[in-house]
Every structure is written in structure tokens, then in C-alpha cells.
Motif scaffolding. Structure first.
Motif, short mmCIF file in Angstrom:
data_model
loop_
_atom_site.label_atom_id
_atom_site.label_comp_id
_atom_site.label_asym_id
_atom_site.label_seq_id
_atom_site.Cartn_x
_atom_site.Cartn_y
_atom_site.Cartn_z
N GLY A 37 -3.75 -4.93 -10.59
CA GLY A 37 -3.41 -5.82 -11.69
C GLY A 37 -2.34 -6.82 -11.32
N PHE A 38 -1.93 -7.60 -12.29
CA PHE A 38 -0.97 -8.69 -12.08
C PHE A 38 0.41 -8.14 -11.69
CE2 PHE A 38 1.47 -12.27 -14.47
CZ PHE A 38 1.68 -12.96 -13.28
N ILE A 39 1.00 -7.32 -12.55
CA ILE A 39 2.31 -6.76 -12.24
C ILE A 39 2.21 -5.75 -11.11
CG2 ILE A 39 4.23 -5.38 -13.13
CD1 ILE A 39 3.79 -6.64 -15.85
N GLY A 40 1.25 -4.84 -11.20
CA GLY A 40 1.11 -3.80 -10.19
C GLY A 40 0.83 -4.35 -8.81
N GLY A 41 0.00 -5.42 -8.73
CA GLY A 41 -0.28 -6.02 -7.43
C GLY A 41 0.96 -6.64 -6.81
N THR A 42 1.82 -7.22 -7.64
CA THR A 42 3.05 -7.80 -7.13
C THR A 42 4.04 -6.72 -6.73
OG1 THR A 42 2.65 -9.62 -8.67
CG2 THR A 42 4.77 -9.60 -7.56
N VAL A 43 4.03 -5.60 -7.45
CA VAL A 43 4.84 -4.44 -7.04
C VAL A 43 4.34 -3.92 -5.70
CG1 VAL A 43 5.43 -2.04 -7.59
CG2 VAL A 43 5.47 -3.77 -9.39
N LEU A 44 3.02 -3.88 -5.51
CA LEU A 44 2.45 -3.45 -4.24
C LEU A 44 2.99 -4.28 -3.09
CD1 LEU A 44 0.29 -2.03 -2.41
CD2 LEU A 44 -1.34 -3.77 -3.21
N VAL A 45 2.97 -5.60 -3.24
CA VAL A 45 3.48 -6.48 -2.19
C VAL A 45 4.97 -6.24 -1.96
CG1 VAL A 45 3.91 -8.90 -1.57
CG2 VAL A 45 1.72 -8.23 -2.58
N THR A 46 5.72 -6.07 -3.04
CA THR A 46 7.16 -5.83 -2.93
C THR A 46 7.44 -4.54 -2.16
OG1 THR A 46 7.49 -6.93 -5.07
CG2 THR A 46 9.29 -5.55 -4.26
N LEU A 47 6.70 -3.50 -2.45
CA LEU A 47 6.90 -2.22 -1.76
C LEU A 47 6.50 -2.30 -0.29
CD1 LEU A 47 5.58 0.19 -4.53
CD2 LEU A 47 7.97 -0.20 -3.89
N MET A 48 5.43 -3.04 -0.01
CA MET A 48 5.04 -3.21 1.39
C MET A 48 6.10 -4.00 2.15
SD MET A 48 0.92 -3.82 1.23
CE MET A 48 0.81 -3.92 3.03
N ASN A 49 6.66 -5.02 1.51
CA ASN A 49 7.74 -5.78 2.14
C ASN A 49 8.98 -4.93 2.35
OD1 ASN A 49 6.31 -8.17 2.38
ND2 ASN A 49 6.98 -8.97 0.41
N ALA A 50 9.09 -3.86 1.57
CA ALA A 50 10.23 -2.94 1.71
C ALA A 50 10.02 -1.92 2.82
CB ALA A 50 10.47 -2.22 0.39
N GLY A 51 8.86 -1.97 3.48
CA GLY A 51 8.59 -1.04 4.57
C GLY A 51 8.08 0.31 4.12
#
Length: 392
Positions: A37-51
Motif C-alpha cells: 500500500g501507499f504508507i506501508g510501501g513507503t515504510v518498506l523502503v524506509t526500513l530497507m534504507n535502514a539496513g
């Protein structure tokens, strides 16, 4: 660490950068729902960027793991992750299913190994679809039950909505848990979010629950409307019509999806929190309708007549001006949607965010500062086409 692509205030950036490495150490496995989803997909990217990719498991609705992985990668790319980096996601990062599913023994074991959950999954429709209640309440409660009384489990972060407060609050809505009194709601969606908050606390008092309530989430500070045009089309309609049923001085509490995702990620992984309920909102910095129209004038290079207040009965003519008289179905949908959004706007709520500011140094980029990106990425796209984000 988190990757930032936009200018942030020093306090907000320092809070995120300095705390990331320390916080991720305490995560055994983080389960994310709603990652397509919109929020969840952006959280996914944020967590991946966090390693966190090696410790990240996403619940994805699909026929099988291969299809789930395709959907997950597509979501990450849509929300700003480079395609090459999305290929790092594998079937080890997915559990196939819905919130209310009966999981396999293997998947139950993977859930049992989780130390953290970010629950972004929900049916966000403003319709009277009975699935709103089924998914947002019944299935959410069932999913949360998998994490009860587990010694290694540290946090269940549930994404609600600020409008779960209902329509009978004072102008400034505080960050606090809801009581059990009845409230009025404009749509079943917000009622379902209020109900599940209360029931999670009532049924599972030992669950380490943190409720986070975003206000109006519109656009991305870098990508504009590319991840989702949800709600922004309403601003386009009002900007073009130069009229709406709310006053020009009415404040609209808007935050970007990437600022929202950063806040959710930090609240999920921070070892200790002072509270169990937070608003992700613009708060006292929320712009007025007049300010938003002015910013859109600057972004489009087009200014029309002075903004004025209209009656709800005028929404029909506004809708017809948008789509023409031949598209009666689309016009009725726009008219109905304008009525719903007018109901929210006329409440003139300001969602207090003092807790969040103190907890993680939250300083969101104002909507009027990134609305130009939303305008830029909307060029050449019809309003009816953008509406599909909200009326699928």
C-alpha cells in the motif's frame, strides 16, 4: 542508516540519523503488513534504507510466494527504491496471506520469531462495504493474537487514523487513548479504526501496543504523486473551482507519506517510548486552504478568481465542470467525494503532535513546501484517473 533525499530540519535529521544504528540492534525480526500500500510501501523502503532487509518479513496477499515477491518489489520501486535494490528482496522476505488467514505451521513459526510488528494493513475505503469492518477490526484482532504473551516480543505498532476521534472533538485533538463513549463518524472506516484501537487494548492488555494516528497523508516530498495520487486530486478540483464549502482560513492537517513512514519506523524500533499513542500530523503548522491554493497557484503558474465559500449543493456543478456533462457517473462520484471531504474539512481539526515532536524530534516538511512536486507529477494526468487511487 536511513537514506534521506529531502532537506529536513536539523533536529529531525539528527534524531533519525543518530538513533538508527543503536535501535536496529534490538530487532530480531520485524513483520510489516500493508507493504504493497501507499504508507506501508513507503515504510518498506524506509526500513530497507535502514539496513533491515535481513530481518524484515512482509505479509503479502498473493496466490504464492513468487507472486507475493513480485508485488512487494513493485511496491518498493513505486515508493522510491531503485529497481536494482528492490532485487535484494527475496521470498525469505514474504509470508503469503491476509491478516485473518490461518497460517501454515512454518509461517506461524516465523511470526513467533518476530520481535516487532508494524501493522499498516487496512481497508481504507470510504464506502459502506462490510469488508471495512471485517478487515479493520475482526482480522486485525486475529492477527494481533499471534503475538500475545511472547517473551521476546517487544512492540506491536498499529497504524490507525487521526480521524478515528470522530466528529465531536474540540478543535485541538489530543494524543490520547480513546474511551468507550459513543461517537459520530462521517464514514465507517474511521469508526472501524476507533473500534479496533479500543478492542486491542481491551482483549489483549499484555500486548506491547503502540497506536499511531496519521492525519491526512498526501503525496511524497520527492516523488510527488507517483507513489499514490490519493486525495491530491481533491486539491486539484478545489484549486480549479476556486470554491469549496470550508473557509479559506480553515486548516487542513496534511503530512507527506515519507515523513509519515520515517516517524512510524522510528516509533517501531525505538527501545522505549514515553507514550502508547501518537499523532503523525502537521499540528499547529497545518496550512490553511487559502495557503494551499496560493502554493498551487505558484506551482502551476495559474491563478484564477478569488477563492469563495460555496454550498454543498454546488458540488454537482463543480463535478460537471471537471468531467463534462457526458460523464455522469464520474461526476456523481466526484460530487459524493467532495461531500465527504468537505465533512472532514469543516471540522477544522488540529491534531496535536507534541508527543511525537518530543519523542523523535519530528519536524515534517509543510505541505505547501512540497505541493509543487505533487503538481509537477500530476501534469498530463486527468483528475478522474487520479481518483482511481481512492475508488478502486
Amino acid at each position: 542508516m536511513f537514506a534521506w533525499q529531502t532537506p529536513l530540519t536539523t533536529a529531525w535529521q539528527d534524531s533519525l540519523t543518530s538513533s538508527t544504528r543503536m535501535h536496529v540492534v534490538g530487532i530480531d525480526r520485524l513483520v510489516l503488513t500493508g507493504a504493497t500500500g501507499f504508507i506501508g510501501g513507503t515504510v518498506l523502503v524506509t526500513l530497507m534504507n535502514a539496513g533491515l532487509i535481513e530481518r524484515l518479513v512482509c505479509l503479502v496477499r498473493a496466490a504464492n510466494a513468487a507472486e507475493a515477491l513480485v508485488r512487494l518489489r513493485a511496491s518498493a520501486v513505486r515508493c522510491g527504491l531503485p529497481h536494482t535494490r528492490s532485487q535484494r528482496l527475496t521470498e525469505a522476505n514474504v509470508i503469503v496471506g491476509d491478516l485473518g488467514d490461518d497460517f501454515t505451521e512454518a509461517d506461524l513459526a516465523r511470526l513467533a520469531g518476530a520481535s516487532h510488528v508494524i501493522n499498516c494493513a487496512a481497508m481504507t475505503s470510504f464506502s459502506t462495504n462490510p469488508q471495512v469492518l471485517a478487515i479493520n477490526v475482526r482480522d486485525t484482532l486475529r492477527f494481533a493474537s499471534h503475538f500475545i504473551d511472547r517473551q521476546t516480543f517487544k512492540r506491536f505498532l498499529h497504524v490507525s487514523t487521526a480521524m478515528a476521534c470522530g466528529t465531536q472533538c474540540s478543535t485541538v485533538v489530543r494524543e490520547s487513548a480513546f474511551g468507550f463513549s459513543e461517537t459520530n463518524h462521517l464514514v465507517p472506516y474511521t469508526r472501524s479504526k476507533r473500534d479496533v484501537e479500543r478492542l486491542l487494548r481491551l482483549y489483549y492488555p499484555t500486548l506491547p501496543l503502540v497506536v499511531v494516528r496519521p492525519s491526512i497523508v498526501v503525496g511524497h516530498t520527492v516523488l510527488g504523486t507517483l507513489p499514490s495520487a490519493s486525495i491530491f486530486w481533491v486539491f486539484r478540483v478545489v484549486h480549479g473551482a476556486r470554491r469549496f464549502s470550508a473557509k479559506a482560513m480553515t486548516r487542513l492537517d496534511v503530512v507527506s507519506v515519507d515523513d509519515c513512514a520515517r516517524a512510524l519506523a522510528l516509533l517501531a524500533v525505538k527501545p522505549t517510548l514515553a507514550f502508547d499513542t501518537y499523532h503523525v500530523s502537521a499540528g499547529s503548522e497545518a496550512p490553511t486552504i487559502g495557503q494551499i491554493i496560493g502554493a498551487m497557484d505558484e506551482a502551476t503558474g495559474i491563478s484564477g478568481k478569488r477563492y469563495s465559500i460555496c454550498a454543498p449543493r454546488d458540488f454537482r456543478n463543480i463535478a460537471r465542470d471537471v468531467v463534462g456533462r457526458r460523464s455522469s457517473g464520474a461526476a456523481r462520484l466526484i460530487e459524493h467525494a467532495l461531500g465527504l471531504y468537505a465533512g472532514f474539512a469543516n471540522l477544522d481539526y488540529q491534531f496535536d503532535n507534541h508527543r511525537l515532536r518530543e519523542e523523535i524530534g519530528f519536524e515534517p516538511l509543510p505541505f505547501i513546501d512540497y505541493v509543487s512536486e505533487c503538481v509537477r507529477t500530476s501534469r498530463g494526468i486527468g483528475i478522474v484517473e487520479q481518483m482511481r487511487w481512492d475508488f478502486k
